[in-house]
Design an enzyme around this catalytic site. Structure first.
Site, PDB file in Angstrom:
ATOM      1  N   THR A 172       0.848  -1.198   0.000  1.00 53.57           N
ATOM      2  CA  THR A 172       0.000   0.000   0.000  1.00 53.57           C
ATOM      3  C   THR A 172       0.878   1.240   0.000  1.00 53.57           C
ATOM      4  O   THR A 172       1.810   1.348   0.792  1.00 53.57           O
ATOM      5  CB  THR A 172      -0.894   0.018   1.248  1.00 53.57           C
ATOM      6  OG1 THR A 172      -1.583  -1.225   1.348  1.00 53.57           O
ATOM      7  CG2 THR A 172      -1.903   1.154   1.189  1.00 53.57           C
ATOM      8  N   HIS A 215      -2.407   4.951 -13.850  1.00 57.80           N
ATOM      9  CA  HIS A 215      -2.989   3.859 -13.072  1.00 57.80           C
ATOM     10  C   HIS A 215      -4.495   3.779 -13.296  1.00 57.80           C
ATOM     11  O   HIS A 215      -5.124   4.719 -13.784  1.00 57.80           O
ATOM     12  CB  HIS A 215      -2.710   4.050 -11.574  1.00 57.80           C
ATOM     13  CG  HIS A 215      -1.317   3.676 -11.172  1.00 57.80           C
ATOM     14  ND1 HIS A 215      -0.246   4.508 -11.372  1.00 57.80           N
ATOM     15  CD2 HIS A 215      -0.825   2.542 -10.585  1.00 57.80           C
ATOM     16  CE1 HIS A 215       0.863   3.918 -10.919  1.00 57.80           C
ATOM     17  NE2 HIS A 215       0.536   2.727 -10.441  1.00 57.80           N
ATOM     18  N   LYS A 246      -7.338   3.689  -7.882  1.00 59.59           N
ATOM     19  CA  LYS A 246      -6.179   3.979  -7.030  1.00 59.59           C
ATOM     20  C   LYS A 246      -6.453   5.258  -6.252  1.00 59.59           C
ATOM     21  O   LYS A 246      -6.803   6.288  -6.830  1.00 59.59           O
ATOM     22  CB  LYS A 246      -4.917   4.126  -7.879  1.00 59.59           C
ATOM     23  CG  LYS A 246      -3.652   4.385  -7.055  1.00 59.59           C
ATOM     24  CD  LYS A 246      -2.411   4.301  -7.913  1.00 59.59           C
ATOM     25  CE  LYS A 246      -1.159   4.618  -7.122  1.00 59.59           C
ATOM     26  NZ  LYS A 246      -0.953   3.703  -5.978  1.00 59.59           N
ATOM     27  N   THR A 253       5.458   4.722  -6.438  1.00 62.99           N
ATOM     28  CA  THR A 253       6.580   4.386  -7.317  1.00 62.99           C
ATOM     29  C   THR A 253       7.143   5.636  -7.978  1.00 62.99           C
ATOM     30  O   THR A 253       8.366   5.812  -8.062  1.00 62.99           O
ATOM     31  CB  THR A 253       6.130   3.383  -8.394  1.00 62.99           C
ATOM     32  OG1 THR A 253       5.582   2.231  -7.763  1.00 62.99           O
ATOM     33  CG2 THR A 253       7.298   2.976  -9.271  1.00 62.99           C
TER      34      THR A 253
END
Length: 279
Positions: free
Chosen positions: A113, A168, A172, A179
């Protein structure tokens, strides 16, 4: 499967989610691990067998429950087994408390997470240090992403202009992605600033130039159905563009990294951030 007493007992927190289901399958198929608990807060999945929900051919006889702390206590009390590991793929709002609870019970957290603030990361690192308990926080479990980041660090020695785009799925919760933030941090640690101003910029709509991550590096976030997880690092110089890109087409690509982290966290006595640190 190996003898249960020699297997690593694993609790999966967020077991009904897309990543959680993949982890359930990977752990169930690993010969040195045993799934002890499957935690999820979604009401519609309470009592459902974790293996059946994950699409395995046979049930695992591990029902999904929303009782994390009792499960941590149960696994901590299984003295004839190896120390337990909690894999967490939940929500940024709850992951801090989840990790603190796991460490308090002596259960080693492996966290996918993202969205933890630097302050909370530091607090968790201090908590893990005091407890001498290993903890892994991994923004991205993909080997390919680690290679992209390493290539970006190499390229940054020769380019002064760089921007990051991360893409993404639209479920999300946090942006930018952990990242992308980690990639920007890795570039920022090289002792140079990027993107020297060429003109005085004016954003006609706030945020049009993305978020400023430090050292002049900007991150742009895209959220759309149909995407999974993707990242570009784009370098520019006079007469040339150098683009590094990583695309995820199936969440199974993360599972080798997840299983590696479960095995490695047992050897640690403190918090470690990033998959590259354990490869």
């Amino acid at each position: 499967m190996a003898n249960q007493s020699s297997s690593i007992p694993v609790i999966i927190n967020g077991a009904a989610g897309k990543m959680g289901r993949e982890v359930v399958k990977a752990v169930a198929q690993a010969d040195d691990m045993v799934l002890m608990g499957a935690i999820d807060t979604s009401p519609e999945h309470q009592g459902v067998d974790a293996g059946e929900l994950a699409g395995l051919s046979e049930p695992l006889e591990v029902p999904i429950t929303n009782q994390l702390e009792p499960m941590l206590g149960y696994v901590a009390g299984e003295r004839q087994m190896q120390p337990g590991v909690m894999v967490d793929f939940t929500h940024p709002d709850g992951v801090y408390d989840n990790v603190r609870s796991a460490i308090a019970y002596g259960i080693r957290p492996v966290v996918g997470t993202t969205g933890l603030s630097p302050e909370k990361l530091q607090q968790l690192a201090e908590f893990a240090d005091k407890a001498s308990t290993g903890c892994l926080i991994i923004p991205n479990f993909s080997i390919g992403m680690v290679l992209l980041q390493q290539a970006a660090v190499t390229a940054s020695q020769y380019f002064d202009h760089v921007e990051i785009i991360e893409l993404h799925h639209n479920q999300k919760a946090d942006a930018p992605s952990g990242t992308a933030i980690q990639t920007a941090q890795m570039l920022g640690e090289l002792g140079k600033s990027f993107n020297p101003a060429q003109v005085k910029e004016e954003e006609k709509i706030p945020g049009a130039r993305g978020s400023l991550a430090g050292e002049g590096i900007r991150i742009h976030s895209i959220r759309l159905p149909g995407l999974i997880a993707h990242q570009e690092v784009i370098f520019g110089a006079a007469g040339q563009i150098y683009t590094l890109r990583h695309d995820t087409s199936d969440r199974a690509c993360y599972m080798p990294g997840v299983l590696l982290a479960i095995r490695k966290v047992l050897q640690l006595k403190s918090l470690v951030y990033g998959l590259e640190k354990i490869l």
